[in-house]
Design an enzyme around this catalytic site. Structure first.
Site, PDB file in Angstrom:
ATOM      1  CG  ASN A  32      -0.109   0.275   2.829  1.00  0.00           C
ATOM      2  OD1 ASN A  32       0.747   0.447   2.044  1.00  0.00           O
ATOM      3  ND2 ASN A  32      -0.916  -0.044   3.651  1.00  0.00           N
ATOM      4  CG  PHE A  80       9.017  -8.401   2.569  1.00  0.00           C
ATOM      5  CD1 PHE A  80      10.443  -8.755   3.089  1.00  0.00           C
ATOM      6  CD2 PHE A  80       9.219  -8.977   1.266  1.00  0.00           C
ATOM      7  CE1 PHE A  80      11.189  -9.469   2.243  1.00  0.00           C
ATOM      8  CE2 PHE A  80      10.300  -9.913   1.020  1.00  0.00           C
ATOM      9  CZ  PHE A  80      11.206 -10.108   0.903  1.00  0.00           C
ATOM     10  CE  LYS A  84      11.804   0.241   7.600  1.00  0.00           C
ATOM     11  NZ  LYS A  84      12.885   0.189   7.001  1.00  0.00           N
ATOM     12  CB  SER A 124      13.111  -8.891  13.583  1.00  0.00           C
ATOM     13  OG  SER A 124      14.133  -7.775  13.999  1.00  0.00           O
ATOM     14  CB  THR A 126      13.616  -7.153  18.067  1.00  0.00           C
ATOM     15  OG1 THR A 126      13.888  -6.162  18.468  1.00  0.00           O
ATOM     16  CG2 THR A 126      12.366  -7.377  17.343  1.00  0.00           C
ATOM     17  CE1 TYR A 148       9.533  -4.521  13.456  1.00  0.00           C
ATOM     18  CE2 TYR A 148      11.412  -5.374  14.807  1.00  0.00           C
ATOM     19  CZ  TYR A 148      10.286  -5.136  13.427  1.00  0.00           C
ATOM     20  OH  TYR A 148      11.099  -5.198  12.753  1.00  0.00           O
ATOM     21  CE  LYS A 152       8.446  -7.553  12.040  1.00  0.00           C
ATOM     22  NZ  LYS A 152       7.942  -7.608  10.582  1.00  0.00           N
ATOM     23  CG  ASN A 197      15.158   5.835  14.245  1.00  0.00           C
ATOM     24  OD1 ASN A 197      14.997   7.272  14.990  1.00  0.00           O
ATOM     25  ND2 ASN A 197      13.613   5.601  13.881  1.00  0.00           N
ATOM     26  CG  ASN A 198      17.810   1.485  12.014  1.00  0.00           C
ATOM     27  OD1 ASN A 198      16.678   1.515  11.395  1.00  0.00           O
ATOM     28  ND2 ASN A 198      17.624   1.175  13.161  1.00  0.00           N
ATOM     29  NE  ARG A 230      22.573  -3.382  17.588  1.00  0.00           N
ATOM     30  CZ  ARG A 230      23.416  -3.143  19.517  1.00  0.00           C
ATOM     31  NH1 ARG A 230      24.223  -3.739  19.416  1.00  0.00           N
ATOM     32  NH2 ARG A 230      22.598  -1.869  20.311  1.00  0.00           N
ATOM     33  N   GLY A 293      17.676   1.868  25.621  1.00  0.00           N
ATOM     34  CA  GLY A 293      17.042   0.319  25.412  1.00  0.00           C
ATOM     35  C   GLY A 293      18.102  -0.461  24.552  1.00  0.00           C
TER      36      GLY A 293
END
Ligand code: NAD
Ligand code: UFG
Length: 337
Positions: A32, A80, A84, A124, A126, A148, A152, A197-198, A230, A293
């Site tokens: 969409n 997908f 996110k 993820s 996460t 989020y 998942k 943010n990443n 990471r 976090g």
């Protein structure tokens, strides 16, 4: 074989479209464009020279999705589509639960109605929450720290329950680590909305002069240089992992969680230095306190992916930094002209 990709116009979706088309699969996209643009679909066609159908549809829309299944003979689905952003999910949790859970339920009900039983899901890392047992393998207990992540976690459970109830159903729950980079053509890449943010999109913004300096969040972690570590994985490796997962889903029944990571951890400083070296472009930075976090270290055990899928990440950090910068330079404002 025809594969439906929900969210196929997004960052990972477009790269997976390319990988699947190049392997000779037929694809259909349902998106969409809430976080993407139809231009990304045009770019996939440009890279591959192949045509395919794309539907502008919300995956939560039952009649809209039934039309997609009615009009096509679909053999497998890669899901997908989802929202996110971790921070945003804390501010508007209901929107995240509604979108991510509803889209999955609609999709699974359509699949049931039309007898489609092969499912690959974008989960993820996460879901490992704050686990400290590195490398993380799939047997590690799961639990989350934000809405989020819980979407998942819940979807993984929905898929396990669906597989338990239907012996013909197969689901591969792909737990991605940190995807970065872009297709080598520079035609598709990550195009975050607003202020990213990443780490990699922020490195790109800094290198491009859109941000004065990168903020390094914390240099007092128990890691070799004090900055967060990471498992960064090239998005094209990740895309190829989906092709392997489809093959696995078709050949096996049941639900299986599988990490997609490289098994290597890189620190924020290593990222900055590699980027500067490979692209001959400075990335000025300032040191800031830890970001709330964040955990110190997170990297995958890639063993199960290799054993089950016969898949292993091939591209290194230098290639990730080079391809990300190539995308940024060719598309300084993302897909916007
Ligand atoms: P993205 O935002 O670029 O792509 C998601 C796509 O889904 C977008 O094109 C968006 O328009 C579409 N979408 C969202 N909700 C929809 C809906 N209800 N109906 C139709 N389309 C919808 O994100 P991405 O980075 O490509 O991530 C793809 C998936 O992988 C997501 O589920 C994400 O949670 C997961 N994931 C991403 C990362 C990452 O770091 N990028 C890490 C782990 C997991
Ligand atoms: N970092 C900085 N400065 C920045 C941005 C990030 O120092 O400007 C650091 C972070 O502190 C962390 C590392 O860079 O140590 C990576 O941060 P990212 O935001 O790029 O990625 P995260 O690992 O925090 O989060 C990602 C996804 C989440 C997902 C999580 C676990 O964005 O959606 O991985 O899979 F939940």
């Amino acid at each position: 074989m025809t594969i439906l990709l929900t969210g196929g116009a997004g960052y990972i979706g477009t790269h997976t479209c390319v990988a699947l088309l190049e392997l000779g699969y037929d694809i259909i996209v349902a998106d969409n464009y809430i976080n993407s643009t139809p231009l990304a679909i045009d770019r996939v066609k440009e890279i591959t020279g192949k045509n395919f159908k794309s539907y502008d549809v919300d995956v939560c829309d039952i009649p809209g999705m039934e039309r997609v299944f009615e009009e096509n003979k679909i053999d497998a689905v890669i899901h997908f589509a989802g929202l996110k952003a971790v921070g945003e999910s804390c501010a508007i949790p209901l929107r995240y639960y509604r979108n991510n859970l509803d889209s999955t339920l609609t999709l699974l009900e359509c699949m049931q109605k039309y007898g489609v039983r092969n499912f690959v899901f974008s989960s993820s890392a996460t879901v490992y929450g704050t686990s400290q047992n590195m490398p993380l393998d799939e047997k590690e207990p799961t639990g989350c720290t934000n809405p989020y992540g819980w979407t998942k976690y819940m979807i993984e459970q929905i898929l396990r329950d669906t597989a338990a109830a239907d012996p013909e159903f197969s689901a591969v729950l792909l737990r991605y680590f940190n995807p970065i980079g872009a297709h080598e053509s520079g035609l598709i890449g990550e195009d975050p909305n607003g202020i990213p943010n990443n780490l990699m999109p922020r490195i790109l913004n800094t290198a491009a002069g859109k941000m004065k300096a990168l903020t390094v969040f914390g240099n007092d972690y128990p890691t070799p240089d004090g900055t967060g570590v990471r498992d960064y994985i090239h998005v094209c490796d990740l895309a190829e992992g989906h092709a392997a997962a489809i093959k696995y889903a078709v050949e096996h029944k049941g639900a299986e969680a599988i990490n997609l990571g490289t098994g290597n951890g890189y620190s924020v400083f290593e990222m900055i230095h590699t980027f500067e070296e490979v692209n001959h472009t400075p990335v000025p930075y300032t040191l800031e306190p830890r970001r709330p976090g964040d955990i110190a270290t997170c990297y995958a055990s890639p063993e199960k992916a290799e054993k089950c899928l016969g898949w292993k990440a091939k591209r290194g950090l230098a290639e990730m930094c080079r391809d990300a910068w190539n995308w940024q330079q060719k598309n300084p404002n993302g897909y916007k002209a």
